[in-house]
Scaffold this motif. Structure first.
Motif, PDB file in Angstrom:
ATOM      1  N   TRP A 178      88.106  17.644 -24.801  1.00  0.00           N
ATOM      2  CA  TRP A 178      89.323  18.328 -25.214  1.00  0.00           C
ATOM      3  C   TRP A 178      89.592  19.473 -24.254  1.00  0.00           C
ATOM      4  O   TRP A 178      88.769  19.789 -23.393  1.00  0.00           O
ATOM      5  N   VAL A 179      90.752  20.102 -24.399  1.00  0.00           N
ATOM      6  CA  VAL A 179      91.122  21.234 -23.550  1.00  0.00           C
ATOM      7  C   VAL A 179      91.013  22.512 -24.369  1.00  0.00           C
ATOM      8  O   VAL A 179      91.549  22.596 -25.471  1.00  0.00           O
ATOM      9  N   GLU A 180      90.296  23.489 -23.837  1.00  0.00           N
ATOM     10  CA  GLU A 180      90.165  24.773 -24.531  1.00  0.00           C
ATOM     11  C   GLU A 180      91.406  25.621 -24.283  1.00  0.00           C
ATOM     12  O   GLU A 180      91.884  25.746 -23.158  1.00  0.00           O
ATOM     13  N   ALA A 185      90.368  33.197 -26.674  1.00  0.00           N
ATOM     14  CA  ALA A 185      89.413  34.252 -26.319  1.00  0.00           C
ATOM     15  C   ALA A 185      90.067  35.626 -26.242  1.00  0.00           C
ATOM     16  O   ALA A 185      89.382  36.628 -26.004  1.00  0.00           O
ATOM     17  N   ASP A 186      91.373  35.694 -26.449  1.00  0.00           N
ATOM     18  CA  ASP A 186      92.115  36.945 -26.333  1.00  0.00           C
ATOM     19  C   ASP A 186      91.976  37.761 -27.617  1.00  0.00           C
ATOM     20  O   ASP A 186      92.622  37.470 -28.622  1.00  0.00           O
ATOM     21  N   ARG A 187      91.146  38.785 -27.608  1.00  0.00           N
ATOM     22  CA  ARG A 187      90.880  39.563 -28.820  1.00  0.00           C
ATOM     23  C   ARG A 187      91.940  40.609 -29.106  1.00  0.00           C
ATOM     24  O   ARG A 187      91.815  41.376 -30.059  1.00  0.00           O
ATOM     25  N   SER A 188      92.996  40.647 -28.287  1.00  0.00           N
ATOM     26  CA  SER A 188      94.124  41.497 -28.643  1.00  0.00           C
ATOM     27  C   SER A 188      94.965  40.836 -29.733  1.00  0.00           C
ATOM     28  O   SER A 188      95.787  41.513 -30.370  1.00  0.00           O
ATOM     29  N   LEU A 189      94.759  39.534 -29.949  1.00  0.00           N
ATOM     30  CA  LEU A 189      95.453  38.819 -31.016  1.00  0.00           C
ATOM     31  C   LEU A 189      94.678  38.979 -32.317  1.00  0.00           C
ATOM     32  O   LEU A 189      93.456  38.814 -32.360  1.00  0.00           O
ATOM     33  N   ALA A 190      95.389  39.314 -33.389  1.00  0.00           N
ATOM     34  CA  ALA A 190      94.738  39.629 -34.671  1.00  0.00           C
ATOM     35  C   ALA A 190      93.885  38.478 -35.180  1.00  0.00           C
ATOM     36  O   ALA A 190      92.758  38.684 -35.667  1.00  0.00           O
ATOM     37  N   ASN A 192      92.285  36.206 -33.542  1.00  0.00           N
ATOM     38  CA  ASN A 192      91.047  36.087 -32.777  1.00  0.00           C
ATOM     39  C   ASN A 192      90.059  37.202 -33.105  1.00  0.00           C
ATOM     40  O   ASN A 192      88.842  36.982 -33.117  1.00  0.00           O
ATOM     41  N   ARG A 193      90.553  38.389 -33.389  1.00  0.00           N
ATOM     42  CA  ARG A 193      89.647  39.473 -33.791  1.00  0.00           C
ATOM     43  C   ARG A 193      88.993  39.153 -35.125  1.00  0.00           C
ATOM     44  O   ARG A 193      87.812  39.424 -35.332  1.00  0.00           O
ATOM     45  N   ILE A 194      89.769  38.573 -36.044  1.00  0.00           N
ATOM     46  CA  ILE A 194      89.191  38.153 -37.319  1.00  0.00           C
ATOM     47  C   ILE A 194      88.134  37.088 -37.085  1.00  0.00           C
ATOM     48  O   ILE A 194      87.033  37.134 -37.659  1.00  0.00           O
ATOM     49  N   ARG A 195      88.429  36.119 -36.225  1.00  0.00           N
ATOM     50  CA  ARG A 195      87.511  35.009 -35.967  1.00  0.00           C
ATOM     51  C   ARG A 195      86.218  35.482 -35.308  1.00  0.00           C
ATOM     52  O   ARG A 195      85.121  35.070 -35.711  1.00  0.00           O
ATOM     53  N   HIS A 196      86.346  36.353 -34.291  1.00  0.00           N
ATOM     54  CA  HIS A 196      85.178  36.717 -33.489  1.00  0.00           C
ATOM     55  C   HIS A 196      84.465  37.984 -33.962  1.00  0.00           C
ATOM     56  O   HIS A 196      83.284  38.177 -33.642  1.00  0.00           O
ATOM     57  N   GLU A 197      85.150  38.853 -34.705  1.00  0.00           N
ATOM     58  CA  GLU A 197      84.553  40.125 -35.088  1.00  0.00           C
ATOM     59  C   GLU A 197      84.388  40.283 -36.607  1.00  0.00           C
ATOM     60  O   GLU A 197      83.337  40.725 -37.083  1.00  0.00           O
TER      61      GLU A 197
END
Length: 320
Positions: A178-180, A185-190, A192-197
């Protein structure tokens, strides 16, 4: 969930080329091979052109569908700067994507989407910090309908009980590619911050947090369904010929139910729904106004469309 069509069902996967939709398409293709008499299967890929990886997603989608022997439609869309400005990137892309789906879905086809349990929880958390009500907090459902471009589109999310890790394990076991999406990976997006942090912290506090939060969302969805049933019954009692609402019957309802009736009425007519504060103030003005005339502007900021709710004597009507 079950379908009981008279003819083979037409299933169409919204296929981005990422992990989630690749797993969904592969699973549905495997099922279709085993039960070809039950449904036909195809895919739609929407090319937004919003990032350098867009062409790689398209190329992968074409190659993967060709390898599976599945029909693929590629829809190119161009999001306007105005929509990007007042909707934001994620919301604008979602709106254009659904509009593209509506334009090319075969009649009576069911649109399959690859949202999974992580998406469900992230969406609920995003809605929570935005101060959303029950509809927002109950997030997405397995089976739903939406009025898009004048069409009633049925949406099915078969993977909503499964985690992203389960999808990753399946893809690796099957040797899928698949294509990533670089934006993940952009943690400026809300999101992604929820997902990663945020989610790692919640999982460290309580084992099985994902399953527990998913159950809570299920409880909210049950409560929402019950409220929708009550609202639909009250709305039907308040209707007047010509798509209008009886103000006197509306005022007989509890304020919270009256607000839900108006929201349901607007949704039925495809009109925008106002923020809670504006709707509450409008209901207050309606109850206290001595004059028979009042109105509420529904237009979205930056939109060229003009929508209003107008009170004239004993009824409410929608004006454009």
């Amino acid at each position: 969930m079950s379908f009981s069509p008279q003819a083979p069902l037409s299933l169409v996967v919204g296929y981005s080329g990422g992990l989630d939709s690749t797993v969904l398409l592969h699973l549905m293709h495997r099922m279709q091979q085993r039960l070809p008499q039950l449904f036909s299967l195809s895919a739609i890929h929407v090319h937004h052109g919003l990032q350098p990886a867009a062409d790689a997603f398209k190329s992968h989608a074409v190659a993967f569908c060709h390898a599976l022997g599945l029909p693929l439609q590629v829809m190119h869309v161009a999001i306007t700067e105005a929509d990007l400005g007042h909707l934001g990137l994620e919301a604008a892309a979602r709106r254009y994507r659904y509009q593209a789906f509506a334009k090319c879905l075969p009649p009576a086809a069911v649109l399959l989407l690859a949202h999974h349990r992580d998406d469900l929880i992230e969406t609920a958390l995003l809605q929570w910090i935005r101060g959303a009500g029950l509809e927002g907090l109950s997030a997405m459902t397995r089976l739903s309908t939406a009025d898009i471009e004048g069409r009633q589109i049925t949406r099915w999310r078969p993977l909503l009980d499964h985690s992203r890790q389960a999808l990753l394990d399946y893809a690796q076991s099957e040797g899928l590619r698949w294509v990533e999406d670089p934006s993940n990976a952009d943690r400026s997006l809300a999101r992604n911050r929820i997902r990663h942090e945020v989610m790692p912290v919640l999982r460290s506090i309580r084992e099985g947090a994902d399953s527990a939060m998913s159950r809570s969302i299920s409880h909210l969805q049950t409560a929402r369904d019950l409220l929708e049933l009550v609202t639909d019954q009250a709305l039907e009692q308040s209707r007047l010929p010509g798509g209008m609402l009886n103000v006197e019957l509306l005022f007989m309802q509890d304020e919270a139910l009256a607000a839900r009736i108006i929201r349901g009425w607007l949704k039925h007519h495809g009109a925008p729904t106002p923020p809670t504060r504006r709707l509450t103030e409008f209901l207050r003005q309606l109850r206290e106004a001595r004059e028979p005339f009042a109105q509420m502007d529904l237009s979205e900021p930056g939109s060229a469309e003009i929508w209003r709710v107008v009170r004239e004597r004993g009824h409410l009507r929608i004006a454009r």
